[in-house]
Design a protein around this motif. Sequence first.
Motif, short mmCIF file in Angstrom:
data_model
loop_
_atom_site.label_atom_id
_atom_site.label_comp_id
_atom_site.label_asym_id
_atom_site.label_seq_id
_atom_site.Cartn_x
_atom_site.Cartn_y
_atom_site.Cartn_z
N GLY A 187 0.77 -1.25 0.05
CA GLY A 187 -0.13 0.11 -0.09
C GLY A 187 0.90 1.23 -0.08
N HIS A 188 2.32 1.08 -0.18
CA HIS A 188 3.04 2.40 0.12
C HIS A 188 3.53 2.65 -1.41
CE1 HIS A 188 2.82 0.93 4.06
NE2 HIS A 188 2.84 2.58 4.41
N PRO A 189 3.90 3.85 -1.78
CA PRO A 189 4.60 4.10 -2.98
C PRO A 189 5.99 3.71 -3.06
CG PRO A 189 4.44 6.03 -1.57
CD PRO A 189 3.74 5.04 -0.88
N CYS A 190 6.43 3.11 -4.25
CA CYS A 190 7.76 2.89 -4.62
C CYS A 190 8.65 3.96 -5.32
CB CYS A 190 7.73 1.57 -5.28
SG CYS A 190 7.22 1.78 -7.03
N ASP A 191 9.90 3.98 -5.42
CA ASP A 191 10.65 4.93 -5.91
C ASP A 191 10.36 5.14 -7.47
OD1 ASP A 191 13.17 6.68 -5.59
OD2 ASP A 191 13.61 5.71 -7.28
N ALA A 192 9.83 4.08 -8.17
CA ALA A 192 9.28 4.22 -9.56
C ALA A 192 8.05 5.18 -9.61
CB ALA A 192 9.39 2.95 -10.46
N GLN A 193 7.02 4.76 -8.63
CA GLN A 193 6.06 5.90 -8.60
C GLN A 193 6.27 7.18 -8.50
OE1 GLN A 193 3.09 4.69 -5.81
NE2 GLN A 193 1.42 4.83 -7.35
N MET A 194 7.21 7.50 -7.51
CA MET A 194 7.79 8.93 -7.22
C MET A 194 8.44 9.39 -8.18
SD MET A 194 9.14 8.25 -3.40
CE MET A 194 7.96 7.43 -2.16
N ARG A 195 8.97 8.63 -9.06
CA ARG A 195 9.81 9.39 -10.14
C ARG A 195 8.80 9.59 -11.28
NH1 ARG A 195 12.54 12.87 -12.95
NH2 ARG A 195 13.56 11.62 -14.71
N LEU A 196 7.75 8.61 -11.58
CA LEU A 196 6.73 8.92 -12.32
C LEU A 196 6.08 10.20 -12.33
CD1 LEU A 196 5.21 7.95 -14.94
CD2 LEU A 196 3.61 6.74 -13.23
N LEU A 247 -3.82 4.43 2.35
CA LEU A 247 -3.42 5.60 3.17
C LEU A 247 -4.44 5.51 4.09
CD1 LEU A 247 -1.73 8.03 3.85
CD2 LEU A 247 -3.14 9.55 2.25
N ASN A 248 -3.91 5.24 5.54
CA ASN A 248 -4.95 5.21 6.84
C ASN A 248 -3.87 5.51 7.69
OD1 ASN A 248 -3.96 2.65 7.35
ND2 ASN A 248 -5.58 1.77 6.21
N ALA A 249 -4.44 5.24 9.07
CA ALA A 249 -3.68 5.66 10.15
C ALA A 249 -2.44 4.62 10.40
CB ALA A 249 -4.58 5.54 11.40
N GLN A 250 -2.55 3.48 9.53
CA GLN A 250 -1.47 2.39 9.84
C GLN A 250 -0.32 2.71 8.79
OE1 GLN A 250 -5.02 1.25 10.18
NE2 GLN A 250 -4.61 1.62 12.44
N SER A 251 -0.79 3.59 7.98
CA SER A 251 0.31 3.69 6.68
C SER A 251 1.52 4.53 7.32
CB SER A 251 -0.42 4.50 5.95
OG SER A 251 -1.40 4.02 5.22
N ASP A 252 2.49 4.44 6.59
CA ASP A 252 3.84 5.06 6.84
C ASP A 252 3.74 6.58 5.97
OD1 ASP A 252 6.21 6.33 7.12
OD2 ASP A 252 7.46 4.71 5.99
N LEU A 253 3.27 7.60 6.91
CA LEU A 253 3.09 8.75 6.37
C LEU A 253 4.30 9.34 5.68
CD1 LEU A 253 0.33 10.33 6.03
CD2 LEU A 253 1.21 11.95 8.07
N ALA A 254 5.47 9.06 6.23
CA ALA A 254 6.47 9.62 5.56
C ALA A 254 6.93 9.42 4.09
CB ALA A 254 7.77 9.27 6.31
N ALA A 255 6.45 8.16 3.72
CA ALA A 255 6.47 7.82 2.33
C ALA A 255 5.67 8.51 1.33
CB ALA A 255 6.09 6.00 2.22
N PHE A 256 4.59 8.75 2.06
CA PHE A 256 3.52 9.55 1.19
C PHE A 256 3.93 11.17 0.99
CE2 PHE A 256 0.91 5.73 2.12
CZ PHE A 256 -0.04 5.79 1.14
#
Length: 403
Positions: free
Chosen positions: A40-49, A81-90
Motif C-alpha cells: 500500500g506504499h509508493p515505490c521509487d518508480a512511482q515517485m519518479r513517474l 492511506l490510513n492511520a497504519q500507513s507510513d506517512l513519511a513515504a506519502f
Amino acid sequence: MIDQPTASALFTPFTLPCGRVLANRLIKAAMSDSLGDGTGHPCDAQMRLYERWAEGGVAAALVGEVQPDHHHAEKPGNLVLNAQSDLAAFTQLAQRGQQHGAELWLQLGHAGAMAYPPTSTPHGPSALDIPGLRCEAMSLEAIKALPAVMATTARLARDAGFGGVQVHAAHGFLLSQFLSPLFNQRTDDYGGSLDNRMRLMREVIIAVREAVGHDYPVMVKLNSSDQLEGGFEEAEALQVIAALDELPIDLIDISGGTYFPGASSASDASASGPYFVEFARRAREVTTLPLMATGGFKTLAQAEDAVAQGAVDLVGLARPLALHPSLPTLWRAGECPAPEFPRFSAPPEGGVTAWYTLRLTQLGEDREQESLGELETVLADYEARDAARAETWNAHFADCLRD
C-alpha cells in the motif's frame, strides 16, 4: 472567482472556488498506475513517474485509486492511506510530484464489486452473480461507516502535503455502482430513487470537506453514463451534476464507461475526438462549478478548442501523458501537436490497459526507449506482476491484523 478563458486558454492560470490557483489548464488524469509496492506504499518508480509529469508542465496530476483500507482495492498495486500507513513515504511522494509549480492530488477510491478477488471479498450496493463478476451486498453498517473512513484518508492526504483530493464516483467503482440502477437494487435509503442512490456520494463529499477544511481542493469524478443498457444514463448524470452544485466541491471531472467484465471501455474507443465535451456543454447549463473532461483528447487543437470555446475549464489527459510525459511543455512551445499513438490489431481483452500500465512503469524507471514487446507477452507480464504483488499484499495485511 473562476478565471475566464482567453485565446491561449490552455496556458492561462485557473482559480478553483476554494482559492487554489492552478498554473494552466492541463491535468494528468487519474490512471491506475499499479506502482504501489504491494503493502500500500509508493515505490521509487512511482515517485519518479509523478516527478516526471511535474517536470513536464502539468498543472496537477492525480494518483488513481488510493484506498482507505486494504479490503476493497482495485489492484494490489494500489496505495492504501490510513492511520497504519507510513506517512513519511506519502510525504515524499507529495514532495516529488509537486515540483515546478505542479499540484499532486489523490483520488479516493473503493472498488466495491470490482475489488480484486485474490486480495478481497468484493462487496457492492447489491449482491451480483454474473459472468466474470460476483459480489456480496454491503451491510448498512458498512455503508454508513464509509464517509468517515474516506474522510480520514483525505485528512491524511492533506497532512502528507498533497494538494487536493478527488472523490471517485465513475468507471463502475463503488460510488458509481451506487448511482447505477443496474447495480444498485437496494430498497433502503441508499437505493431506489436517484436521490437515494446519490446519498452515499453526497455523504462522502460532505465528510471529506469537513475533514480537510474549506480552503483545500475537493473534486468529484462522475460518469456521463455507464454506457450499459439499464445503467446510469446522461439524463440522471445531469441531475446529479445539478445536485453537486449545492455541495462544497471545487471541480467536476466528467468521464464515462465502466470496467465491468465484457463492458466496452471509453478509453479503448476508436473515435478520433474527445468523448465527453458535448456532454460537458450540457452540464454547463445546470451547474456553476468548474468542469473538466477526461477521455479522448489526442491533439493540442482538441484541448485548445474545448477550453477556448468554454465547454470545459480543464482538460484531463491520461494516455497522451503516458506516451509523452512532457507534453504540456511541448504544446506550450508549439511542438508535438498531434502525438502518434500505438495501434493494436485485435488486442486481447485487457491487453491495451496492460500495455499502458507497463508503459508507466517504464517512465518511472527512465527506460521508456525499451520495447514492451508483443501485447500477449505484455498482458502475461502484467498479470504475473499482479499475482506476485497479491502475495505480498495478503502477507503484509495478514501481519497487520495480527499486530
